[in-house]
Design a protein around this motif. Structure first.
Motif, mmCIF file in Angstrom:
data_model
loop_
_atom_site.group_PDB
_atom_site.id
_atom_site.type_symbol
_atom_site.label_atom_id
_atom_site.label_comp_id
_atom_site.label_asym_id
_atom_site.label_seq_id
_atom_site.Cartn_x
_atom_site.Cartn_y
_atom_site.Cartn_z
ATOM 1 N N GLU A 2 38.397 44.999 26.200
ATOM 2 C CA GLU A 2 38.230 44.358 27.547
ATOM 3 C C GLU A 2 36.630 44.879 28.113
ATOM 4 O OE1 GLU A 2 42.930 45.456 28.296
ATOM 5 O OE2 GLU A 2 41.317 47.055 28.211
ATOM 6 N N ILE A 36 41.243 39.239 33.623
ATOM 7 C CA ILE A 36 41.963 40.197 34.084
ATOM 8 C C ILE A 36 41.939 40.304 35.608
ATOM 9 C CG2 ILE A 36 42.312 42.817 33.952
ATOM 10 C CD1 ILE A 36 41.230 42.915 31.025
ATOM 11 N N ASP A 57 38.996 39.867 28.864
ATOM 12 C CA ASP A 57 39.435 40.386 27.573
ATOM 13 C C ASP A 57 38.855 39.455 26.254
ATOM 14 O OD1 ASP A 57 40.907 41.531 25.424
ATOM 15 O OD2 ASP A 57 42.799 41.468 26.147
ATOM 16 N N ASN A 89 41.363 48.842 30.225
ATOM 17 C CA ASN A 89 42.432 48.347 31.442
ATOM 18 C C ASN A 89 43.593 49.442 31.821
ATOM 19 O OD1 ASN A 89 44.178 47.076 33.521
ATOM 20 N ND2 ASN A 89 44.407 45.269 31.877
ATOM 21 N N THR A 94 46.912 42.459 35.154
ATOM 22 C CA THR A 94 45.927 41.477 35.739
ATOM 23 C C THR A 94 46.029 41.593 37.146
ATOM 24 O OG1 THR A 94 47.123 39.468 36.151
ATOM 25 C CG2 THR A 94 46.323 39.900 33.868
ATOM 26 N N ALA A 132 42.819 46.965 39.741
ATOM 27 C CA ALA A 132 42.375 47.292 38.269
ATOM 28 C C ALA A 132 41.813 48.545 38.357
ATOM 29 C CB ALA A 132 41.353 46.137 37.751
ATOM 30 N N ARG A 197 49.559 43.302 30.132
ATOM 31 C CA ARG A 197 48.462 43.507 28.742
ATOM 32 C C ARG A 197 48.665 45.080 28.474
ATOM 33 N NH1 ARG A 197 44.037 39.477 28.978
ATOM 34 N NH2 ARG A 197 44.748 37.767 30.516
#
Length: 199
Positions: A2, A36, A57, A89, A94, A132, A197
């Motif tokens: 990522e 993401i 990603d 992440n 996401t 995030a 993820r």
């Protein structure tokens, strides 16, 4: 792997950015399954773009640099600089999985650059206000370079005062941020992509 990509606009590039909007979207459509989070950073008026962030990603650092530097706005000179860093992440989701939804709240980006011993690796307790969250790392993932956190604060007319530990980095940058609106191609790809993820 990522990656965090941050393109910052030149002060005189607004008209050129607008002219290239369709090319920019067409380019990003190619990465719908890898995205993401994405969206523009904005000036204090909450409307004028000042840059763009993309959390993606991708297979390796070379692919991340190709993503950042082949982008039409970069090729045309819209941006004054670009930061590309490996990123982890920590929330494992996401922006389309964010419990707060796609709109609402006071969206922001906090970017804290650092060196030395890693800090802020644990997810803050207010994770439901974070779109995030994760550390910025060297290409091989062994050296810590800071943290990046797009989030959504509550309250009327103000951004969240302390959006997690990243804010305490020396020289931490706080910017207004807006999650990008998806085109139909984006929406279709997001619906076909698994929503969770691994970190």
């Amino acid at each position: 792997m990522e990656f965090f990509c941050y393109h910052r606009d030149r002060s005189s590039s607004l008209a050129l950015r607008a002219e290239l909007l369709e090319q920019h979207w067409s380019y990003m459509d190619r990465y719908a399954g890898e995205m993401i989070a994405r969206g523009p950073t904005l000036a204090g008026d909450g409307d004028t773009p000042t840059g763009s962030i993309h959390l993606v990603d991708l297979p390796d650092p070379a692919a991340a640099r190709a993503f950042a530097f082949d982008e039409p706005n970069y090729q045309a000179g819209v941006y004054r600089d670009v930061l590309v860093r490996r990123w982890r992440n920590a929330l494992g989701r996401t922006m389309w999985d964010f419990p707060g939804g796609r709109t609402g709240g006071n969206r922001y980006l906090v970017l804290g650059l650092g060196a030395g011993q890693a800090a802020d690796l644990a997810v803050p307790p207010d994770r439901n206000e974070l779109i995030a969250y994760g550390p910025l790392l060297s290409d091989d993932g062994t050296t810590w370079h800071g943290s990046a956190c797009p989030g959504a604060g509550s309250g009327q007319g103000t951004r969240r005062a302390d959006p997690g530990p990243v804010r305490r980095h020396r020289g931490a940058q706080l910017a207004v941020w807006r999650a990008a609106v998806m085109t139909r191609r984006w929406l279709k790809a997001a619906e076909e992509t698994p929503t969770s993820r691994t970190a």
